[in-house]
Design a protein around this motif. Structure first.
Motif, PDB file in Angstrom:
ATOM      1  N   VAL A  58       3.497   5.727  -5.772  1.00 21.92           N
ATOM      2  CA  VAL A  58       3.291   5.642  -7.106  1.00 21.92           C
ATOM      3  C   VAL A  58       2.351   6.622  -7.572  1.00 21.92           C
ATOM      4  O   VAL A  58       2.460   7.296  -8.616  1.00 21.92           O
ATOM      5  N   ALA A  59       1.062   6.447  -7.087  1.00 24.27           N
ATOM      6  CA  ALA A  59       0.110   7.142  -7.533  1.00 24.27           C
ATOM      7  C   ALA A  59       0.410   8.874  -7.067  1.00 24.27           C
ATOM      8  O   ALA A  59       0.092   9.510  -7.657  1.00 24.27           O
TER       9      ALA A  59
ATOM     10  N   GLY B  62       9.432   4.280 -11.951  1.00 29.43           N
ATOM     11  CA  GLY B  62       9.669   4.404 -13.364  1.00 29.43           C
ATOM     12  C   GLY B  62       9.295   2.942 -13.758  1.00 29.43           C
ATOM     13  O   GLY B  62       8.470   2.896 -15.074  1.00 29.43           O
ATOM     14  N   ARG B  63       9.871   1.823 -13.415  1.00 27.07           N
ATOM     15  CA  ARG B  63       9.599   0.595 -13.794  1.00 27.07           C
ATOM     16  C   ARG B  63       7.978   0.261 -13.769  1.00 27.07           C
ATOM     17  O   ARG B  63       7.234  -0.274 -14.610  1.00 27.07           O
ATOM     18  N   VAL B  64       7.367   0.594 -12.704  1.00 24.12           N
ATOM     19  CA  VAL B  64       5.889   0.564 -12.643  1.00 24.12           C
ATOM     20  C   VAL B  64       5.026   1.158 -13.806  1.00 24.12           C
ATOM     21  O   VAL B  64       4.091   0.829 -14.303  1.00 24.12           O
ATOM     22  N   ALA B  65       5.531   2.444 -13.873  1.00 22.35           N
ATOM     23  CA  ALA B  65       4.869   3.365 -14.815  1.00 22.35           C
ATOM     24  C   ALA B  65       4.974   2.791 -16.135  1.00 22.35           C
ATOM     25  O   ALA B  65       4.138   2.697 -17.127  1.00 22.35           O
TER      26      ALA B  65
ATOM     27  N   VAL C 286      -2.869   8.523 -18.940  1.00 19.67           N
ATOM     28  CA  VAL C 286      -1.736   8.245 -19.793  1.00 19.67           C
ATOM     29  C   VAL C 286      -0.766   9.115 -19.562  1.00 19.67           C
ATOM     30  O   VAL C 286       0.404   9.052 -19.757  1.00 19.67           O
ATOM     31  N   ARG C 287      -1.117  10.526 -19.576  1.00 18.20           N
ATOM     32  CA  ARG C 287      -0.308  11.619 -19.315  1.00 18.20           C
ATOM     33  C   ARG C 287       0.429  11.620 -18.198  1.00 18.20           C
ATOM     34  O   ARG C 287       1.670  12.094 -18.134  1.00 18.20           O
ATOM     35  N   GLY C 288      -0.194  11.339 -16.934  1.00 17.09           N
ATOM     36  CA  GLY C 288       0.289  11.041 -15.675  1.00 17.09           C
ATOM     37  C   GLY C 288       1.480   9.932 -15.706  1.00 17.09           C
ATOM     38  O   GLY C 288       2.510  10.260 -15.180  1.00 17.09           O
ATOM     39  N   LEU C 289       1.290   8.801 -16.443  1.00 17.26           N
ATOM     40  CA  LEU C 289       2.227   7.898 -16.586  1.00 17.26           C
ATOM     41  C   LEU C 289       3.344   8.352 -17.287  1.00 17.26           C
ATOM     42  O   LEU C 289       4.549   8.160 -16.919  1.00 17.26           O
ATOM     43  N   ASP C 290       3.135   8.766 -18.351  1.00 16.21           N
ATOM     44  CA  ASP C 290       4.415   9.412 -19.039  1.00 16.21           C
ATOM     45  C   ASP C 290       5.234  10.382 -18.315  1.00 16.21           C
ATOM     46  O   ASP C 290       6.342  10.464 -18.387  1.00 16.21           O
ATOM     47  N   ALA C 291       4.491  11.261 -17.658  1.00 18.78           N
ATOM     48  CA  ALA C 291       5.261  12.322 -16.955  1.00 18.78           C
ATOM     49  C   ALA C 291       5.990  11.700 -15.817  1.00 18.78           C
ATOM     50  O   ALA C 291       7.199  12.010 -15.324  1.00 18.78           O
ATOM     51  N   ALA C 292       5.432  10.682 -15.138  1.00 18.22           N
ATOM     52  CA  ALA C 292       6.146   9.741 -14.053  1.00 18.22           C
ATOM     53  C   ALA C 292       7.301   9.243 -14.545  1.00 18.22           C
ATOM     54  O   ALA C 292       8.498   9.003 -13.746  1.00 18.22           O
ATOM     55  N   VAL C 293       7.224   8.601 -15.710  1.00 15.34           N
ATOM     56  CA  VAL C 293       8.500   8.057 -16.445  1.00 15.34           C
ATOM     57  C   VAL C 293       9.591   9.270 -16.491  1.00 15.34           C
ATOM     58  O   VAL C 293      10.979   8.915 -16.331  1.00 15.34           O
ATOM     59  N   ALA C 294       9.137  10.240 -17.187  1.00 10.95           N
ATOM     60  CA  ALA C 294      10.016  11.494 -17.352  1.00 10.95           C
ATOM     61  C   ALA C 294      10.728  11.646 -15.871  1.00 10.95           C
ATOM     62  O   ALA C 294      11.833  12.156 -15.829  1.00 10.95           O
TER      63      ALA C 294
ATOM     64  N   LEU D 205       0.755  -1.248  -0.092  1.00  5.85           N
ATOM     65  CA  LEU D 205      -0.238  -0.076  -0.212  1.00  5.85           C
ATOM     66  C   LEU D 205       0.899   1.231  -0.011  1.00  5.85           C
ATOM     67  O   LEU D 205       0.490   2.339  -0.780  1.00  5.85           O
ATOM     68  N   LEU D 206       1.914   1.424   0.791  1.00  8.61           N
ATOM     69  CA  LEU D 206       2.937   2.404   0.928  1.00  8.61           C
ATOM     70  C   LEU D 206       3.519   2.690  -0.499  1.00  8.61           C
ATOM     71  O   LEU D 206       3.452   3.799  -0.975  1.00  8.61           O
ATOM     72  N   ALA D 207       3.852   1.761  -1.019  1.00 11.45           N
ATOM     73  CA  ALA D 207       4.721   1.821  -2.635  1.00 11.45           C
ATOM     74  C   ALA D 207       3.551   2.059  -3.782  1.00 11.45           C
ATOM     75  O   ALA D 207       3.708   2.928  -4.513  1.00 11.45           O
ATOM     76  N   ALA D 208       2.350   1.602  -3.487  1.00  8.13           N
ATOM     77  CA  ALA D 208       1.197   2.127  -4.524  1.00  8.13           C
ATOM     78  C   ALA D 208       0.892   3.437  -4.194  1.00  8.13           C
ATOM     79  O   ALA D 208       0.777   4.255  -5.134  1.00  8.13           O
TER      80      ALA D 208
END
Length: 637
Positions: free
Chosen positions: A73-74, A231-234, A204-212, A67-70
């Protein structure tokens, strides 16, 4: 959202993207759900025994960690700033007619009007969502007819995307053509307002921004390790929804095109021809005309107006384009702006930043230049700096001044010195094996760089970048280490390019490449060095400008092209100083030499003959016909 088939496909694909998000949430909650069941069973005296106790002791901390990791990431996905295109904002006060035309189009298409308008220095138009909190609040001007404007709205109220228009379109297209081209773009605000599609795009934009964010350098080891997991999760989630997101966007585009058929469909077919023509003119203007100026520390302040001049010149030369000139009698779309000149200047400066990496504002080493001053401030200066570099290399090689009864006794730089050096009847240069000997190998060996410069010209300062112009419009990036190890020999990568040249031409071309690489290794105020520490970005900035240029126009030029450019510059300097020729601007080919007011278009073949065959006769005949005196000294930069 309408009944278009594309809209239904887009909504179905958006739901598929949201299902990926729901599955990820379910995976994150599954350990916690199992732990809750185990704890509830223990409280009800149902799940007892050593096995269940061990399961509770193991799964409870695991569930807490998951839960803490999720949650981490969120949090990163929600707070990461999505990518945003660099644009020039246009307020309604600066373009009331343009806003009125856009609102009228939205009304006819029965879709929400864009929340704002911005310009980009490119030949494209699109809708861009800028509702993320990191992008700042939406505009609060009194846009009563524009979606999302007016009084303070509720945070959850949908705000229409921003309409981004290519600035060359406004200057080249007529009002009716621009309206027809923008209709399918504006029609896309309808599907964008659907809650499912909007939510899928935000995800989708949030995932892309998280990878960046996870890929950003210069972080401490702990942050780098934590963000690597994010980044791996995103990336995993992006791979899971990539196909659905692409099909969703195709569906949105299809729905917008279908809806826009009811507005100016016939005119849109004709206007699409102007889109391709504007793109060709814009690319030609940037690579042939603007890039030489940017390298000199100058930026043309009227690039969009230059597109009109370039395409008008094309219509004059090409019989197939005769109909394009008649369009100029109609009202141009730039009349929809209150101050077209100021908007053009802002777009021109942004183009220089994106394609060359110049500073954000004008300065002593980064000054705007009008088209009327371009020949003197850019063309003349560029040719003389190239000629000065050519003679510096000849000085370093130990090449003697020109000989003969007409040669000056002062040792001043002359064109004859270059012609005499390159005139050679020896076989063409070929790649030599280590230890090879002979005339060709001897001529390729570096000579001691002693003796004063013949021209007495100072080396160009770091504030200028006098790279020569060529049909391949970009700055060379020769490795400095290669030039340092073998400054007098051609690079092995240039063997194929120099295989058809004479030995003196190959040697001079290699030395020019090495000299230019050394000059480019010096940081320039007009183009900050990537190694220099960049200042902290402005938190209020809407896009990150630390990686400029974003779209560099600088593929490497070959050594043969460098030599041809420098030799052409020397010929042009001799023509200006001895025959009264003038530097000029050709809208399609860039810098040009004007003799008696006419551009010279037959110089390049004669220069190539000298480089490849060592035969200066065609060039000397051409010089004699125009009254150019190669033995006379020239003024260098």
């Amino acid at each position: 959202m309408g009944v278009e088939a594309g809209a239904q496909v887009a909504r179905a694909r958006a739901l598929a993207v949201l299902r990926v998000r729901s599955r990820a949430l379910a995976v994150a909650l599954l350990p916690a759900a199992v732990a809750v069941i185990l704890l509830a069973g223990a409280a009800g005296d149902r799940l007892e025994g050593p096995v269940w106790d061990r399961a509770r002791w193991v799964l409870t901390p695991v569930a807490a960690l998951v839960l803490l990791a999720a949650a981490g990431v969120a949090l990163v996905v929600a707070r990461a700033r999505p990518a945003m295109s660099p644009t020039v904002p246009v307020t309604e006060e600066a373009a009331p007619d343009l806003y009125r035309m856009v609102r009228d189009l939205a009304d006819r298409l029965d879709v929400p009007a864009p929340s704002a308008i911005a310009l980009t220095p490119d030949c494209d138009s699109w809708l861009e969502d800028r509702t993320h909190p990191a992008h700042g609040p939406p505009p609060v001007e009194e846009h009563h007819d524009i979606a999302g404007a007016g009084r303070q709205a509720h945070r959850r109220q949908p705000v229409a995307p921003v309409l981004v228009i290519g600035s060359p379109f406004l200057w080249w297209m007529r009002v009716g053509e621009l309206r027809a081209v923008l209709a399918p773009v504006i029609a896309g605000t309808g599907p964008s307002a659907h809650p499912d599609i909007a939510a899928a795009r935000r995800f989708v934009r949030g995932l892309d921004a998280a990878v960046a964010v996870a890929s950003a350098p210069h972080r401490d080891p702990v942050s780098r390790a934590v963000l690597a997991g994010v980044g791996r999760v995103a990336r995993l989630l992006l791979r899971g929804c990539r196909v659905h997101a692409a099909e969703m966007e195709r569906g949105v585009a299809a729905a917008a095109a279908e809806r826009a058929q009811a507005v100016d469909y016939g005119l849109r077919i004709v206007a699409q021809e102007q889109v391709g023509l504007a793109y060709a003119g814009w690319d030609r203007l940037l690579t042939r005309v603007a890039l030489p100026a940017w390298r000199m520390g100058r930026w043309p302040s009227r690039l969009d107006a230059g597109v009109v001049a370039a395409l008008t010149e094309l219509s004059r030369r090409d019989r197939l384009a005769e109909g394009f000139a008649s369009r100029l009698g109609e009202r141009p779309a730039c009349d929809l702006l209150e101050e077209p000149g100021a908007v053009d200047e802002a777009a021109s400066l942004l183009a220089a930043r994106l394609f060359h990496g110049g500073p954000a504002g004008p300065g002593p080493d980064w000054a705007p230049v009008d088209w009327s001053d371009y020949p003197e401030e850019v063309v003349d200066r560029k040719w003389r700096l190239d000629a000065a570099r050519l003679h510096r290399v000849l000085d370093a090689m130990g090449v003697r001044p020109a000989t003969g009864s007409t040669a000056p006794a002062t040792g001043a730089p002359t064109l004859s010195r270059v012609l005499d050096h390159l005139t050679d009847t020896a076989p063409a240069w070929t790649a030599e094996k280590p230890g090879a000997s002979g005339p060709a190998a001897d001529s390729l060996s570096p000579r001691p760089e002693t003796g004063p410069p013949v021209g007495g010209s100072p080396s160009p300062g770091p504030e200028t970048d006098p790279a020569a112009d060529s049909p391949s419009p970009r700055r060379e990036t020769a490795p400095a280490e290669n030039s340092a190890t073998s400054p007098g020999t051609p690079d092995l990568h240039d063997d194929e390019d120099l295989s058809g040249t004479t030995a003196p031409s190959a040697t001079l071309a290699a030395r020019l490449s090495a000299e230019l690489a050394r000059e480019e290794a010096v940081p320039s105020p007009a183009a900050p060095s990537p190694a220099a520490p960049s200042p902290a970005p402005d938190p209020a900035a809407l896009w990150d400008d630390r990686a400029l240029p974003l779209f560099p126009l600088q593929p490497p030029r070959t050594a043969r092209e460098l030599l041809a450019d420098h030799l052409t510059a020397m010929v042009c300097c001799a023509a200006m100083d001895t025959a009264g020729a003038m530097p000029g601007l050709d809208w399609l080919d860039g810098p040009t030499l004007l003799v008696d007011g006419e551009r010279t278009a037959d110089l390049a073949p004669k220069v190539l003959t000298l480089i490849e065959d060592g035969d200066a006769t065609p060039l000397r005949v051409w010089l004699s016909q125009l009254g150019i005196r190669p033995e006379k000294p020239v003024r260098l930069g």
